[in-house]
Design an enzyme around this catalytic site. Sequence first.
Site, PDB file in Angstrom:
ATOM      1  CG  PHE A 115      -2.349  -0.062   0.941  1.00  0.00           C
ATOM      2  CD1 PHE A 115      -2.941  -1.243   0.568  1.00  0.00           C
ATOM      3  CD2 PHE A 115      -3.148   1.090   1.013  1.00  0.00           C
ATOM      4  CE1 PHE A 115      -4.291  -1.306   0.283  1.00  0.00           C
ATOM      5  CE2 PHE A 115      -4.496   1.037   0.727  1.00  0.00           C
ATOM      6  CZ  PHE A 115      -5.079  -0.163   0.363  1.00  0.00           C
ATOM      7  CD  GLN A 235      -5.442  10.443   2.716  1.00  0.00           C
ATOM      8  OE1 GLN A 235      -6.185   9.515   3.016  1.00  0.00           O
ATOM      9  NE2 GLN A 235      -4.153  10.415   2.971  1.00  0.00           N
ATOM     10  CG  HIS A 237      -8.060   7.666  -2.193  1.00  0.00           C
ATOM     11  ND1 HIS A 237      -7.799   7.188  -3.447  1.00  0.00           N
ATOM     12  CD2 HIS A 237      -7.794   6.644  -1.340  1.00  0.00           C
ATOM     13  CE1 HIS A 237      -7.406   5.927  -3.354  1.00  0.00           C
ATOM     14  NE2 HIS A 237      -7.389   5.575  -2.085  1.00  0.00           N
ATOM     15  CD  GLU A 250      -2.702   4.021  -1.253  1.00  0.00           C
ATOM     16  OE1 GLU A 250      -3.081   5.207  -1.200  1.00  0.00           O
ATOM     17  OE2 GLU A 250      -1.993   3.493  -0.393  1.00  0.00           O
ATOM     18  NE  ARG A 281      -4.666   6.570   0.422  1.00  0.00           N
ATOM     19  CZ  ARG A 281      -5.515   5.944   1.218  1.00  0.00           C
ATOM     20  NH1 ARG A 281      -6.201   6.613   2.122  1.00  0.00           N
ATOM     21  NH2 ARG A 281      -5.665   4.641   1.116  1.00  0.00           N
ATOM     22  CG  HIS A 347     -10.337   8.919   1.292  1.00  0.00           C
ATOM     23  ND1 HIS A 347     -11.391   8.077   1.013  1.00  0.00           N
ATOM     24  CD2 HIS A 347      -9.397   8.151   1.905  1.00  0.00           C
ATOM     25  CE1 HIS A 347     -11.096   6.858   1.444  1.00  0.00           C
ATOM     26  NE2 HIS A 347      -9.897   6.888   2.000  1.00  0.00           N
ATOM     27  NE  ARG A 389      -6.687   7.574   6.747  1.00  0.00           N
ATOM     28  CZ  ARG A 389      -6.991   6.584   5.907  1.00  0.00           C
ATOM     29  NH1 ARG A 389      -6.309   5.469   5.908  1.00  0.00           N
ATOM     30  NH2 ARG A 389      -8.006   6.726   5.059  1.00  0.00           N
TER      31      ARG A 389
HETATM   32  C1  LIG Z   1     -14.759   4.374   0.607  1.00  0.00           C
HETATM   33  C2  LIG Z   1     -13.769   4.339   1.735  1.00  0.00           C
HETATM   34  C3  LIG Z   1     -12.779   3.364   1.767  1.00  0.00           C
HETATM   35  C4  LIG Z   1     -11.854   3.331   2.824  1.00  0.00           C
HETATM   36  N1  LIG Z   1     -10.892   2.343   2.834  1.00  0.00           N
HETATM   37  C5  LIG Z   1     -10.028   2.270   3.882  1.00  0.00           C
HETATM   38  C6  LIG Z   1      -9.078   1.216   3.980  1.00  0.00           C
HETATM   39  O1  LIG Z   1      -9.016   0.310   3.134  1.00  0.00           O
HETATM   40  N2  LIG Z   1      -8.246   1.199   5.036  1.00  0.00           N
HETATM   41  C7  LIG Z   1      -8.269   2.161   6.006  1.00  0.00           C
HETATM   42  O2  LIG Z   1      -7.488   2.089   6.942  1.00  0.00           O
HETATM   43  N3  LIG Z   1      -9.184   3.155   5.947  1.00  0.00           N
HETATM   44  C8  LIG Z   1     -10.061   3.219   4.922  1.00  0.00           C
HETATM   45  N4  LIG Z   1     -10.989   4.241   4.884  1.00  0.00           N
HETATM   46  C9  LIG Z   1     -11.120   5.149   6.043  1.00  0.00           C
HETATM   47  C10 LIG Z   1     -11.841   4.442   7.182  1.00  0.00           C
HETATM   48  O3  LIG Z   1     -12.774   3.542   6.680  1.00  0.00           O
HETATM   49  C11 LIG Z   1     -12.578   5.430   8.097  1.00  0.00           C
HETATM   50  O4  LIG Z   1     -11.741   6.487   8.451  1.00  0.00           O
HETATM   51  C12 LIG Z   1     -13.027   4.698   9.370  1.00  0.00           C
HETATM   52  O5  LIG Z   1     -13.759   3.552   9.044  1.00  0.00           O
HETATM   53  C13 LIG Z   1     -13.838   5.610  10.283  1.00  0.00           C
HETATM   54  O6  LIG Z   1     -14.366   4.836  11.340  1.00  0.00           O
HETATM   55  P1  LIG Z   1     -15.115   5.488  12.575  1.00  0.00           P
HETATM   56  O7  LIG Z   1     -15.507   4.384  13.478  1.00  0.00           O
HETATM   57  O8  LIG Z   1     -14.290   6.591  13.112  1.00  0.00           O
HETATM   58  O9  LIG Z   1     -16.395   6.194  11.932  1.00  0.00           O
HETATM   59  P2  LIG Z   1     -17.565   5.646  10.961  1.00  0.00           P
HETATM   60  O10 LIG Z   1     -17.377   4.238  10.569  1.00  0.00           O
HETATM   61  O11 LIG Z   1     -17.705   6.673   9.903  1.00  0.00           O
HETATM   62  O12 LIG Z   1     -18.838   5.689  11.899  1.00  0.00           O
HETATM   63  C14 LIG Z   1     -19.388   6.887  12.383  1.00  0.00           C
HETATM   64  C15 LIG Z   1     -20.551   6.546  13.274  1.00  0.00           C
HETATM   65  O13 LIG Z   1     -20.989   7.733  13.928  1.00  0.00           O
HETATM   66  C16 LIG Z   1     -22.390   7.787  13.933  1.00  0.00           C
HETATM   67  N5  LIG Z   1     -22.776   9.197  14.020  1.00  0.00           N
HETATM   68  C17 LIG Z   1     -22.292  10.269  13.333  1.00  0.00           C
HETATM   69  N6  LIG Z   1     -22.904  11.399  13.718  1.00  0.00           N
HETATM   70  C18 LIG Z   1     -23.786  11.050  14.688  1.00  0.00           C
HETATM   71  C19 LIG Z   1     -24.709  11.769  15.477  1.00  0.00           C
HETATM   72  N7  LIG Z   1     -24.870  13.084  15.356  1.00  0.00           N
HETATM   73  N8  LIG Z   1     -25.460  11.087  16.364  1.00  0.00           N
HETATM   74  C20 LIG Z   1     -25.343   9.743  16.507  1.00  0.00           C
HETATM   75  N9  LIG Z   1     -24.479   9.017  15.772  1.00  0.00           N
HETATM   76  C21 LIG Z   1     -23.708   9.662  14.882  1.00  0.00           C
HETATM   77  C22 LIG Z   1     -22.813   7.108  12.660  1.00  0.00           C
HETATM   78  O14 LIG Z   1     -24.112   6.581  12.779  1.00  0.00           O
HETATM   79  C23 LIG Z   1     -21.770   5.980  12.565  1.00  0.00           C
HETATM   80  O15 LIG Z   1     -22.217   4.867  13.283  1.00  0.00           O
HETATM   81  C24 LIG Z   1     -11.925   4.291   3.853  1.00  0.00           C
HETATM   82  C25 LIG Z   1     -12.915   5.258   3.826  1.00  0.00           C
HETATM   83  C26 LIG Z   1     -13.811   5.304   2.769  1.00  0.00           C
HETATM   84  C27 LIG Z   1     -14.827   6.416   2.756  1.00  0.00           C
END
Ligand SMILES: Cc1cc2nc3c(=O)[nH]c(=O)nc-3n(C[C@H](O)[C@H](O)[C@H](O)COP(=O)(O)OP(=O)(O)OC[C@H]3O[C@@H](n4cnc5c(N)ncnc54)[C@H](O)[C@@H]3O)c2cc1C
Length: 574
Positions: A115, A235, A237, A250, A281, A347, A389
Amino acid sequence: MLQRYDALVVGAGGAGLMAALQLSKQGHVAVLSKLYPTRSHTGAAQGGIGAALGNMEEDHWEWHMFDTIKGSDYLADQDAVEILCREAIETVYDLEHWGLPFSRTPEGKIAQRPFGGHTREFGKAPVRRSCYAADRTGHMILQTMYQQCIKDDVQFYNEYHVIDLLVEQGRCAGVVAICLETGEIHTFQAKAVIFATGGFGRIFRVTSNAHALTGDGMSVVLRRGIPLEDIEFFQFHPTGIYKMGILLSEAARGEGAILRNRNGERFMERYAPSLLDLAPRDMVSRAIYREIQEGRGINGANYVHLDFTHLGRDVLDKKLPDITDFVRTYMGIEPAKELVPVQPTAHYAMGGIPTDNDGRVVIDDKNTPVPGLYAAGEAACVSVHGGNRLGTNSLVDILVFGRRSGRHAADFIKKNEFVPLGANPEERAREMVQRLTTNNGKERAGDVRGTLQDEMMEKASVFRDAKTLSAMREKLHEIRDRYNHVKVEDRGTKYNTELLEVIELGSLIDVAQVLVESALARQESRGAHFREDFPKRDDPNWLKHTLAYLGPKGIEFKYKPVKITKFEPKERKY
Ligand SMILES: Cc1cc2nc3c(=O)[nH]c(=O)nc-3n(C[C@H](O)[C@H](O)[C@H](O)COP(=O)(O)OP(=O)(O)OC[C@H]3O[C@@H](n4cnc5c(N)ncnc54)[C@H](O)[C@@H]3O)c2cc1C
């Protein structure tokens, strides 16, 4: 309505679920999520989770640490990065033991692939470090974690939208939320609250982020006097599907796909001679924009090509099934035979709610914690990603620091009592809802949001300068003014998604404002923050983290030093 729990987790993505699992062993815990848990954006992660398992070739957590720090353009806090890279390894094995169906090597070990920015021997050549389950790694993580939470009887409040944080006597006392189904406002009292609300990519028009990524958690705490850290670092992507922003992981380049300009040239040879398409990136996205600016975009338009044609059908089917399907479905293109149009897509937020290494939210340059308040995941800034990142490091971050914050909060609820709530804890939330639902202005939320996204894309994305950022500052005044005249047509209480969209738009505007002001203040280029008028990194003046506060006259700043333990800042070449 008042409910009481020892601890609350806001957000049911990877970070929130991991934190909840730790807490469930200690007390009465609830997770509030505006989405059904398995719809959280973590489920969209494709490429993998980075950990120096060394299954395919020699690897060490120290190499991972070096790559993460260099990738961050030396802005990451090195003590936190050390924790990230060491604990990544046990975290991946925990996932394996919980049943996550990783892709495997022929001898049955967890398979790993290269990666961007991940190298062996401190930058010598790419290393295979990303552990993956085809290109559905995040989906598998989210399902696995959710099962564990169900097994441990974690209580979920799904489709509860948190709109306010309660702070009493300097301590976190709970949150206020709206229930989507009934429209009722609920107060949740708690000794500890963990914000794990994810990112805010929806401030930009072209983004890989789900519709729900609107920066709610960041905005809620900002309005309560807590700063946001390093928000100027956002960032892009390199490979989103042209115009749609849908991500092509990626992992595509990890498996050998190549970026080409209108002349068919592999242009990354000129920008990153040793890592080529697998440079970090920020660099690849800038290279694509430069090619476009200099007239080498495809047909003179603002995109380039991603070339999978030499990889063979077998690799695409086995290792990249979902993303090649996206290309077929959304573009009508057969990636095994044709070139795929791509452009950089908004991203990931490197910045967020400032925390220490145990997830405690800290509010100043001396790292003073707010007792009982925690943040983890993309909503937080530890800071392990600094200015940029590396791919696969967010999934590590959400789980490693989700767990650490959960563990610390579990200890906190054991040792502390509830703080009494003030006389009318719901007052602010009720006032806001009342104001929004009785407004008779002429503006529509969708139009205001569209303007915000277009303007941010044009003026505050991959390249910025004082002129574009100042213009964006002015635009934000207009946008805020229009926001104050948005009318919510739906005056009902049940399933009023329109009201929630308007609340989300308010969050987007807050976070965009912090981004623009922080970017204007930072007069240097570092990681994903590139100022055309200050194109060099400036360590003597700017090797420090931004803390942005919402003051009475707008955004105010403090700065705090970067923690450097093992690797002195050097010029960043790949
Ligand atoms: C398409 C895509 C592909 C990716 N691929 C990778 C990868 O291969 N490897 C990697 O390391 N990273 C990757 N990333 C980044 C990574 O997936 C995210 O940064 C990470 O999953 C975020 O996790 P989180 O638990 O912080 O938030 P999230 O999974 O975004 O969850 C947020 C949570 O907060 C809740 N929430 C938000 N606001 C409120 C509110 N006001 N009240 C109540 N609940 C709320 C939502 O309901 C949700 O449950 C990718 C991101 C994207 C968009």
